[in-house]
Write a protein that holds these residues in place. Structure first.
Motif, PDB file in Angstrom:
ATOM      1  N   LEU A 187     112.392  89.079  34.649  1.00  0.00           N
ATOM      2  CA  LEU A 187     112.896  90.369  35.118  1.00  0.00           C
ATOM      3  C   LEU A 187     111.777  91.400  35.151  1.00  0.00           C
ATOM      4  CD1 LEU A 187     115.253  92.190  35.926  1.00  0.00           C
ATOM      5  CD2 LEU A 187     115.689  92.596  33.492  1.00  0.00           C
ATOM      6  N   GLY A 188     111.001  91.482  34.048  1.00  0.00           N
ATOM      7  CA  GLY A 188     109.897  92.435  33.999  1.00  0.00           C
ATOM      8  C   GLY A 188     108.837  92.143  35.044  1.00  0.00           C
ATOM      9  N   GLY A 189     108.481  90.849  35.211  1.00  0.00           N
ATOM     10  CA  GLY A 189     107.492  90.484  36.216  1.00  0.00           C
ATOM     11  C   GLY A 189     107.965  90.784  37.627  1.00  0.00           C
ATOM     12  N   THR A 190     109.241  90.533  37.880  1.00  0.00           N
ATOM     13  CA  THR A 190     109.788  90.829  39.204  1.00  0.00           C
ATOM     14  C   THR A 190     109.725  92.322  39.504  1.00  0.00           C
ATOM     15  OG1 THR A 190     111.293  88.941  39.035  1.00  0.00           O
ATOM     16  CG2 THR A 190     111.835  90.627  40.664  1.00  0.00           C
ATOM     17  N   ILE A 191     110.103  93.137  38.517  1.00  0.00           N
ATOM     18  CA  ILE A 191     110.055  94.591  38.712  1.00  0.00           C
ATOM     19  C   ILE A 191     108.629  95.059  38.958  1.00  0.00           C
ATOM     20  CG2 ILE A 191     110.420  96.819  37.569  1.00  0.00           C
ATOM     21  CD1 ILE A 191     112.786  95.552  36.128  1.00  0.00           C
ATOM     22  N   TYR A 192     107.666  94.528  38.146  1.00  0.00           N
ATOM     23  CA  TYR A 192     106.270  94.995  38.269  1.00  0.00           C
ATOM     24  C   TYR A 192     105.689  94.618  39.625  1.00  0.00           C
ATOM     25  CZ  TYR A 192     101.271  95.349  37.506  1.00  0.00           C
ATOM     26  OH  TYR A 192      99.937  95.663  37.646  1.00  0.00           O
ATOM     27  N   PHE A 193     105.810  93.333  40.002  1.00  0.00           N
ATOM     28  CA  PHE A 193     105.192  92.898  41.253  1.00  0.00           C
ATOM     29  C   PHE A 193     105.898  93.494  42.474  1.00  0.00           C
ATOM     30  CE2 PHE A 193     103.590  89.543  38.416  1.00  0.00           C
ATOM     31  CZ  PHE A 193     102.245  89.663  38.715  1.00  0.00           C
ATOM     32  N   TYR A 194     107.180  93.735  42.372  1.00  0.00           N
ATOM     33  CA  TYR A 194     107.864  94.402  43.478  1.00  0.00           C
ATOM     34  C   TYR A 194     107.357  95.834  43.642  1.00  0.00           C
ATOM     35  CZ  TYR A 194     111.544  96.620  46.221  1.00  0.00           C
ATOM     36  OH  TYR A 194     112.215  97.343  47.173  1.00  0.00           O
ATOM     37  N   GLU A 195     107.237  96.539  42.525  1.00  0.00           N
ATOM     38  CA  GLU A 195     106.741  97.913  42.574  1.00  0.00           C
ATOM     39  C   GLU A 195     105.296  97.947  43.056  1.00  0.00           C
ATOM     40  OE1 GLU A 195     106.933 101.975  42.400  1.00  0.00           O
ATOM     41  OE2 GLU A 195     108.561 100.521  42.167  1.00  0.00           O
ATOM     42  N   LYS A 196     104.502  96.988  42.596  1.00  0.00           N
ATOM     43  CA  LYS A 196     103.101  96.926  43.031  1.00  0.00           C
ATOM     44  C   LYS A 196     103.014  96.664  44.526  1.00  0.00           C
ATOM     45  CE  LYS A 196      98.807  94.386  42.212  1.00  0.00           C
ATOM     46  NZ  LYS A 196      98.147  93.302  41.441  1.00  0.00           N
ATOM     47  N   ASN A 197     103.834  95.747  45.005  1.00  0.00           N
ATOM     48  CA  ASN A 197     103.811  95.415  46.423  1.00  0.00           C
ATOM     49  C   ASN A 197     104.216  96.611  47.274  1.00  0.00           C
ATOM     50  OD1 ASN A 197     103.729  93.470  48.706  1.00  0.00           O
ATOM     51  ND2 ASN A 197     105.926  93.856  48.765  1.00  0.00           N
ATOM     52  N   ASN A 248      99.908 100.833  35.883  1.00  0.00           N
ATOM     53  CA  ASN A 248      99.466 100.522  34.520  1.00  0.00           C
ATOM     54  C   ASN A 248     100.466 101.026  33.491  1.00  0.00           C
ATOM     55  OD1 ASN A 248      97.146  99.268  35.424  1.00  0.00           O
ATOM     56  ND2 ASN A 248      95.869 101.090  35.225  1.00  0.00           N
ATOM     57  N   THR A 249     100.998 102.213  33.738  1.00  0.00           N
ATOM     58  CA  THR A 249     102.023 102.747  32.836  1.00  0.00           C
ATOM     59  C   THR A 249     103.268 101.873  32.859  1.00  0.00           C
ATOM     60  OG1 THR A 249     101.220 104.992  33.231  1.00  0.00           O
ATOM     61  CG2 THR A 249     103.432 104.762  32.291  1.00  0.00           C
ATOM     62  N   LEU A 250     103.659 101.449  34.065  1.00  0.00           N
ATOM     63  CA  LEU A 250     104.816 100.558  34.190  1.00  0.00           C
ATOM     64  C   LEU A 250     104.555  99.240  33.477  1.00  0.00           C
ATOM     65  CD1 LEU A 250     107.583  99.886  35.416  1.00  0.00           C
ATOM     66  CD2 LEU A 250     106.393  99.131  37.490  1.00  0.00           C
ATOM     67  N   GLN A 251     103.324  98.723  33.584  1.00  0.00           N
ATOM     68  CA  GLN A 251     102.966  97.476  32.922  1.00  0.00           C
ATOM     69  C   GLN A 251     103.058  97.609  31.404  1.00  0.00           C
ATOM     70  OE1 GLN A 251      98.862  96.213  33.315  1.00  0.00           O
ATOM     71  NE2 GLN A 251      99.494  94.091  33.520  1.00  0.00           N
ATOM     72  N   MET A 252     102.577  98.744  30.883  1.00  0.00           N
ATOM     73  CA  MET A 252     102.654  98.967  29.443  1.00  0.00           C
ATOM     74  C   MET A 252     104.106  99.044  28.974  1.00  0.00           C
ATOM     75  SD  MET A 252      99.704  98.854  28.123  1.00  0.00           S
ATOM     76  CE  MET A 252     100.161  99.499  26.521  1.00  0.00           C
ATOM     77  N   ILE A 253     104.926  99.719  29.768  1.00  0.00           N
ATOM     78  CA  ILE A 253     106.344  99.827  29.420  1.00  0.00           C
ATOM     79  C   ILE A 253     106.999  98.445  29.410  1.00  0.00           C
ATOM     80  CG2 ILE A 253     108.588 100.713  30.192  1.00  0.00           C
ATOM     81  CD1 ILE A 253     107.111 103.166  31.259  1.00  0.00           C
ATOM     82  N   ILE A 254     106.675  97.619  30.412  1.00  0.00           N
ATOM     83  CA  ILE A 254     107.256  96.281  30.493  1.00  0.00           C
ATOM     84  C   ILE A 254     106.781  95.413  29.328  1.00  0.00           C
ATOM     85  CG2 ILE A 254     107.266  94.143  31.840  1.00  0.00           C
ATOM     86  CD1 ILE A 254     107.257  95.862  34.366  1.00  0.00           C
ATOM     87  N   LEU A 255     105.482  95.481  29.003  1.00  0.00           N
ATOM     88  CA  LEU A 255     104.960  94.692  27.889  1.00  0.00           C
ATOM     89  C   LEU A 255     105.573  95.132  26.565  1.00  0.00           C
ATOM     90  CD1 LEU A 255     101.178  94.430  28.867  1.00  0.00           C
ATOM     91  CD2 LEU A 255     102.929  92.648  29.009  1.00  0.00           C
ATOM     92  N   LEU A 256     105.699  96.459  26.389  1.00  0.00           N
ATOM     93  CA  LEU A 256     106.346  96.956  25.168  1.00  0.00           C
ATOM     94  C   LEU A 256     107.806  96.512  25.122  1.00  0.00           C
ATOM     95  CD1 LEU A 256     106.169  98.683  22.614  1.00  0.00           C
ATOM     96  CD2 LEU A 256     106.780 100.675  24.002  1.00  0.00           C
ATOM     97  N   GLY A 257     108.449  96.584  26.287  1.00  0.00           N
ATOM     98  CA  GLY A 257     109.840  96.116  26.355  1.00  0.00           C
ATOM     99  C   GLY A 257     109.960  94.637  26.047  1.00  0.00           C
ATOM    100  N   LEU A 258     108.986  93.832  26.507  1.00  0.00           N
ATOM    101  CA  LEU A 258     108.996  92.405  26.205  1.00  0.00           C
ATOM    102  C   LEU A 258     108.802  92.148  24.719  1.00  0.00           C
ATOM    103  CD1 LEU A 258     106.983  90.814  29.165  1.00  0.00           C
ATOM    104  CD2 LEU A 258     109.417  90.562  28.672  1.00  0.00           C
ATOM    105  N   ALA A 259     107.926  92.938  24.089  1.00  0.00           N
ATOM    106  CA  ALA A 259     107.709  92.762  22.649  1.00  0.00           C
ATOM    107  C   ALA A 259     108.983  93.077  21.870  1.00  0.00           C
ATOM    108  CB  ALA A 259     106.568  93.662  22.189  1.00  0.00           C
TER     109      ALA A 259
END
Length: 440
Positions: free
Chosen positions: A26-36, A158-169
């Motif tokens: 879910l996090g990867g899908t959100i990140y790569f979609y937003e990046k794209n 990058n901020t979104l990535q940090m949020i996703i990584l923190l959310g994953l942790a």
């Protein structure tokens, strides 16, 4: 470490891994979609600027003496620089705005770019997308490097990535707890069934061993005296016969409970008159009570009481409760049986004035192989009758309750659902009886 603890750990790891995988997807899908989406818009703006008339076209409009048309780009974050074959800067969009020295310092990291597709390059803490177009001016080869500043978009990602990584942790931690809870909940009924089966096997082995040991002992005693007459061995034979009957009853009850646990014991539901069945079952018990000098009374309503159930199982239920009452009621005691309607239920009560049960014993009377102190009664039991009675009541969607006081007696109350169309069934039964009387 026992089997269930190992299984719990394995299931916890499996559940946690699945939850973490889902969160990662879910996090990867959100990140790569937003990046794209973000860089797609940026790259579209870059491509649009390349084809825009505001961008100098080196191969079409050279200035006299080899100069070129200088136009400013409308996008303040988009720059261009013209580079010769030796990767030397010739012209740029910042020459007139910032000066040649500042322009050369800014474009120096980009002069070696060659890709005609958008590529990302980091300079210090800033991020740029580069795109190269070749040009031919006065017979000389040049390239125009278009540069788009995407620092804002990259910082956002990058901020979104940090949020996703923190959310994953956090999600991983929660997943472990949730995985443990789910595994524990899943194993609870299995562990209970396992413990129940082990206890059942252990108790059954113990109960079977006792009568078998007695029978074996008596047979060995008879074999030691082969010339002894049957009349002289009558007592031993009676004991063996009694234990054999008890063993047969125990095996039958064990088979009933085993089939009920495996859901292989069918209960056939059909309308029948509970009042008529009670009268039929209580007759031999009434005679037995009279023979043992015990008072026996029966109170039932005048009208039929129809329920939807298995008449054979209901018969077995009543026999178990009556046999239990007879067993624990001493001489000159009293046994009372009553059946009536109570709202949408048929209420059956069986009371005795026997030894009663203590508060500690009451919660366990429906447990398998549980028996009260054998000194309170002369009859031996198997400890399975009330377990079967509880199963029969539950299969009929009813309730069974017990009230008891030590030294004063016990009352069992059974409530079974009445038939919804009971009046119609009663009228049909009365019509059939009238028709039978006319024919007679």
């Amino acid at each position: 470490m026992d089997l269930f603890r190992k299984t719990l750990i394995k299931l916890t790891i499996l559940n946690a891994a699945l939850l973490i995988l889902l969160l990662s997807l879910l996090g990867g899908t959100i990140y790569f979609y937003e990046k794209n989406v973000t860089f797609r818009n940026s790259d579209q703006a870059l491509m649009k600027s390349v084809d825009s008339p505001d961008v100098p076209r080196m191969n079409q409009r050279p200035m006299p003496g080899g100069g070129m048309v200088e136009q400013r780009l409308r996008n303040p974050r988009l720059y261009w620089v013209i580079v010769n074959a030796k990767n030397e800067q010739k012209k740029s969009s910042l020459d007139f705005a910032e000066g040649t020295q500042v322009s050369k310092q800014f474009f120096k990291p980009f002069l070696t770019a060659t890709s005609e597709n958008s590529v990302e390059q980091r300079v210090d803490d800033n991020y740029y997308h580069l795109l190269v177009r070749k040009a031919d001016i006065d017979g000389q080869a040049f390239k125009v490097i278009f540069i788009n500043d995407v620092t804002a978009e990259k910082n956002l990602l990058n901020t979104l990535q940090m949020i996703i990584l923190l959310g994953l942790a956090i999600g991983a931690f929660v997943s472990i707890i949730a995985g443990y809870f789910l595994a524990w909940r899943a194993l609870q009924p299995i562990e209970k069934a396992w413990n129940r089966q082990n206890r059942f096997v252990a108790d059954a082995s113990h109960e079977l061993r006792t009568p078998l040991s007695i029978i074996q002992l008596k047979i060995e005693g008879l074999l030691r005296q082969p010339r002894q007459k049957v009349q002289e061995s009558g007592e031993d034979i009676a004991v063996m016969l009694d234990e054999t009957r008890r063993l047969s009853k125990l095996v039958g009850n064990l088979l009933t409970l085993a089939r009920s646990d495996a859901n292989r014991l069918e209960v056939t539901l059909a309308p029948f008159d509970l009042k008529a069945m009670i009268k039929k079952v209580t007759e031999p018990f009434s005679e037995m009570a009279e023979f043992e000098e015990k008072a026996f009374s029966l109170e039932v309503s005048e009208d039929p009481i129809y329920i939807n159930g298995d008449e054979q199982r209901a018969h077995q239920l009543l026999v178990i409760l009556l046999d239990n009452a007879m067993k624990f009621t001493s001489k000159n005691g009293a046994i009372q049986v009553a059946c009536s309607r109570e709202n949408k239920f048929a209420k059956l009560t069986i009371s005795d004035s026997g030894c009663g049960l203590s508060e500690k014993e009451l919660p366990h009377i429906f447990d398998r192989f549980y028996q009260v102190d054998q000194s309170r009664t002369e009859r031996k039991g198997t400890g399975l009758g009330l377990s079967i009675a509880d199963w029969i009541v539950s299969k009929h969607r009813g309730k069974i309750e017990v009230e008891s006081e030590l030294g004063k007696g016990t009352t069992f109350t059974v409530r079974l659902p009445l038939m919804k169309n009971e009046p119609e069934i009663e009228r049909n039964a009365q019509g059939e009886d009238a028709e039978h009387d006319e024919k007679a």
